[in-house]
Design an enzyme around this catalytic site. Structure first.
Site, PDB file in Angstrom:
ATOM      1  N   SER A 118       0.817  -1.214   0.000  1.00  0.00           N
ATOM      2  CA  SER A 118       0.000   0.000   0.000  1.00  0.00           C
ATOM      3  C   SER A 118       0.849   1.262   0.000  1.00  0.00           C
ATOM      4  O   SER A 118       1.961   1.287   0.546  1.00  0.00           O
ATOM      5  CB  SER A 118      -0.907   0.003   1.233  1.00  0.00           C
ATOM      6  OG  SER A 118      -1.554   1.252   1.388  1.00  0.00           O
ATOM      7  N   TYR A 134      -2.485   5.444  -4.049  1.00  0.00           N
ATOM      8  CA  TYR A 134      -3.508   6.455  -3.791  1.00  0.00           C
ATOM      9  C   TYR A 134      -3.027   7.737  -4.457  1.00  0.00           C
ATOM     10  O   TYR A 134      -1.882   8.154  -4.246  1.00  0.00           O
ATOM     11  CB  TYR A 134      -3.661   6.732  -2.294  1.00  0.00           C
ATOM     12  CG  TYR A 134      -4.380   5.668  -1.510  1.00  0.00           C
ATOM     13  CD1 TYR A 134      -5.700   5.332  -1.792  1.00  0.00           C
ATOM     14  CD2 TYR A 134      -3.737   5.018  -0.464  1.00  0.00           C
ATOM     15  CE1 TYR A 134      -6.362   4.372  -1.049  1.00  0.00           C
ATOM     16  CE2 TYR A 134      -4.394   4.059   0.286  1.00  0.00           C
ATOM     17  CZ  TYR A 134      -5.700   3.737  -0.015  1.00  0.00           C
ATOM     18  OH  TYR A 134      -6.350   2.784   0.725  1.00  0.00           O
ATOM     19  N   THR A 152      -6.108   2.797  -6.628  1.00  0.00           N
ATOM     20  CA  THR A 152      -7.352   2.782  -5.854  1.00  0.00           C
ATOM     21  C   THR A 152      -8.125   4.060  -6.105  1.00  0.00           C
ATOM     22  O   THR A 152      -7.598   5.160  -5.962  1.00  0.00           O
ATOM     23  CB  THR A 152      -7.043   2.620  -4.354  1.00  0.00           C
ATOM     24  OG1 THR A 152      -6.398   1.360  -4.156  1.00  0.00           O
ATOM     25  CG2 THR A 152      -8.313   2.654  -3.539  1.00  0.00           C
ATOM     26  N   LYS A 154      -8.671  -0.400  -8.823  1.00  0.00           N
ATOM     27  CA  LYS A 154      -9.285  -1.001  -7.628  1.00  0.00           C
ATOM     28  C   LYS A 154     -10.364  -0.080  -7.067  1.00  0.00           C
ATOM     29  O   LYS A 154     -10.112   1.099  -6.819  1.00  0.00           O
ATOM     30  CB  LYS A 154      -8.203  -1.245  -6.569  1.00  0.00           C
ATOM     31  CG  LYS A 154      -8.699  -1.883  -5.286  1.00  0.00           C
ATOM     32  CD  LYS A 154      -7.541  -2.089  -4.322  1.00  0.00           C
ATOM     33  CE  LYS A 154      -7.969  -2.786  -3.041  1.00  0.00           C
ATOM     34  NZ  LYS A 154      -8.890  -1.985  -2.233  1.00  0.00           N
ATOM     35  N   HIS A 172     -13.814  -1.515  -0.919  1.00  0.00           N
ATOM     36  CA  HIS A 172     -12.764  -1.166   0.039  1.00  0.00           C
ATOM     37  C   HIS A 172     -12.959  -1.891   1.364  1.00  0.00           C
ATOM     38  O   HIS A 172     -12.702  -1.344   2.443  1.00  0.00           O
ATOM     39  CB  HIS A 172     -12.740   0.352   0.282  1.00  0.00           C
ATOM     40  CG  HIS A 172     -11.368   0.903   0.539  1.00  0.00           C
ATOM     41  ND1 HIS A 172     -10.654   1.584  -0.412  1.00  0.00           N
ATOM     42  CD2 HIS A 172     -10.572   0.880   1.645  1.00  0.00           C
ATOM     43  CE1 HIS A 172      -9.486   1.964   0.104  1.00  0.00           C
ATOM     44  NE2 HIS A 172      -9.427   1.534   1.356  1.00  0.00           N
ATOM     45  N   THR A 206     -13.152  -8.200  -0.849  1.00  0.00           N
ATOM     46  CA  THR A 206     -14.133  -7.855   0.181  1.00  0.00           C
ATOM     47  C   THR A 206     -14.947  -9.065   0.636  1.00  0.00           C
ATOM     48  O   THR A 206     -15.688  -9.670  -0.144  1.00  0.00           O
ATOM     49  CB  THR A 206     -15.097  -6.736  -0.260  1.00  0.00           C
ATOM     50  OG1 THR A 206     -14.362  -5.580  -0.660  1.00  0.00           O
ATOM     51  CG2 THR A 206     -16.022  -6.344   0.895  1.00  0.00           C
TER      52      THR A 206
END
Length: 430
Positions: free
Chosen positions: A149, A173, A199, A289, A313, A345
């Site tokens: 991430s 991000y 994302t 995503k 998410h 998820t």
């Protein structure tokens, strides 16, 4: 009385009693010698992901555990995603040769040992000091990809160096500082990352109420409340105090809460035109995503994505968001073979993964399921989680009468009508 006496008489006729013989009792008397508790023994007792969650909750401070375990507002979105996997019916084919079962799959031009990867998760060293390194090494050992991430606590370069034989992906991000975002992209490319996961469902942070109530910061602050919370969890705190500080690998540390950090960083002005711009910047596979509608899935294909991840998410953004499993069939029908369709998820069992593959998903990701393992026992805990999922997948494939993922089809799964009330989920979640 007569009936009772008759039953006793019948029992006497059917059963011949004798005194137990020592030679017959000896093989039955197996007593293990007392031994000290260990990580290995603790993890061996976990036979489901929910068992790992129980261990994780016992060993992890409330703030980090709730950050992992919780979702947005009423937490209804996560409950619905998990319920979707429970509210389905498998339809097996009997009398098939399933002496062998292969989980191997090809995704974005690479071959993996299982149809599941580790999803990008932020602040991972906060859950356990081994953090992203443990996840990346476990993923490499099991032949699946690991995704780092933007909000990770280990650098791209260090993750790649720690698992040089693994497949390491990077999740981006888009920050308000576009130059800083593109610097991360360049670093990922230089480190050998081949797949960028962009994302797109975070224009602002979701209302993660557990984090707000806990006043969660990264790293966690030492307060009276956290010190009391530490008493039954000494290993976590010893690790926290005797290993390098928990810091963000891609930015300077933040002094506010996690929610304030996310709102400060994320760019609410991002549009599909920016997606086109990123596509030009990135020389590799591009995965989008956070797709939650058929229309946006089609746009992602139009703007050059190689794959999309149907994801809300993990229920951490929009409450009452679409359930990815419910969306899957329509997206796959519309896009056909335009790009790969991945899903995350709510996955807590190997059968969940098989159901997604049968309904058309090309690949899946786990977040919480892997983090529960991490919190329960570092890299060994992650490996235990992956072992559990692999065992469940192989067993359920054989019970379904298939020996390869290619044989899984929509006919093997029927989605049952949604229940009016959610009720209790395994593990005690509501």
């Amino acid at each position: 009385m007569a009936i009772t006496k008759g039953r006793r008489d019948l029992a006497k006729k059917n059963v011949k009693r004798q005194f137990p013989k020592v030679s017959e009792l000896a093989p039955l008397l197996k007593f293990a010698l007392p031994s000290l508790p260990s990580r290995k023994k603790r993890l061996a007792k976990a036979i489901t992901i929910w068992d790992l969650r129980t261990i994780a909750k016992r060993r992890t401070p409330t703030g980090p555990f709730d950050y992992t375990d919780g979702s947005a507002e009423s937490e209804l979105t996560l409950d619905r995603a998990r319920r979707a996997f429970l509210d389905l019916e498998f339809r097996p084919n009997i009398l098939q040769d399933v002496s062998q079962a292969s989980l191997e799959c090809e995704v974005l031009g690479e071959t993996f040992a299982m149809p599941v990867g580790i999803a990008p998760t932020g602040f991972t060293r906060m859950m356990h000091t081994e953090g992203e390194i443990a996840g990346a090494r476990a993923a490499a050992k099991f032949g699946i990809p690991f995704s780092l991430s933007t909000l990770g606590t280990t650098t791209i370069e260090d993750v790649v160096a720690a698992s040089p034989g693994g497949t390491n992906w990077f999740q981006l991000y888009m920050w308000k500082d576009r130059d800083a975002s593109m610097e991360l992209v360049r670093r990922a490319q230089d480190a050998g990352v081949k797949n960028l996961l962009l994302t797109v469902d975070v224009p602002v942070a979701g209302a993660r109420l557990r984090d707000v109530r806990n006043g969660l910061t990264v790293p966690p602050r030492l307060t009276g409340k956290t010190l009391v919370d530490a008493i039954p969890r000494p290993e976590w705190w010893i690790n926290f105090l005797t290993t390098p500080a928990i810091t963000f690998a891609t930015m300077k540390n933040w002094k506010g809460t996690v929610a304030e950090l996310l709102d400060f960083m994320f760019d609410p002005t991002m549009t599909f035109e920016d997606l086109k711009w990123i596509r030009k910047q990135w020389d590799g596979q591009l995965t989008i995503k956070g797709i939650q509608t058929v229309e946006d899935a089609k746009k992602a294909a139009k703007y050059g994505a190689d794959a999309i991840i149907l994801s809300n998410h993990g229920g951490r953004q929009l409450d009452r968001a679409p359930v990815p499993l419910h969306l899957l069939v329509d997206v796959k029908k519309e896009l056909k073979k335009d790009l790969e369709v991945h899903l995350d998820t709510g996955i807590m069992h190997g059968a969940d993964i098989l159901a997604a593959i049968a309904l058309g998903a090309d690949f899946t990701y786990i977040g919480r399921a892997y983090l529960y393992g991490l919190m329960a026992g570092g890299q060994e805990g992650v490996e235990r989680a992956l072992t559990i999922l692999r065992t469940e997948m192989v067993r359920n494939m054989k019970l379904l009468g298939v020996s390869s993922l290619a044989e899984l089809e929509p006919k093997h799964v029927r989605l049952l009508p949604t229940h009016a009330g959610l009720g209790s989920l395994p593990g005690g979640n509501k």
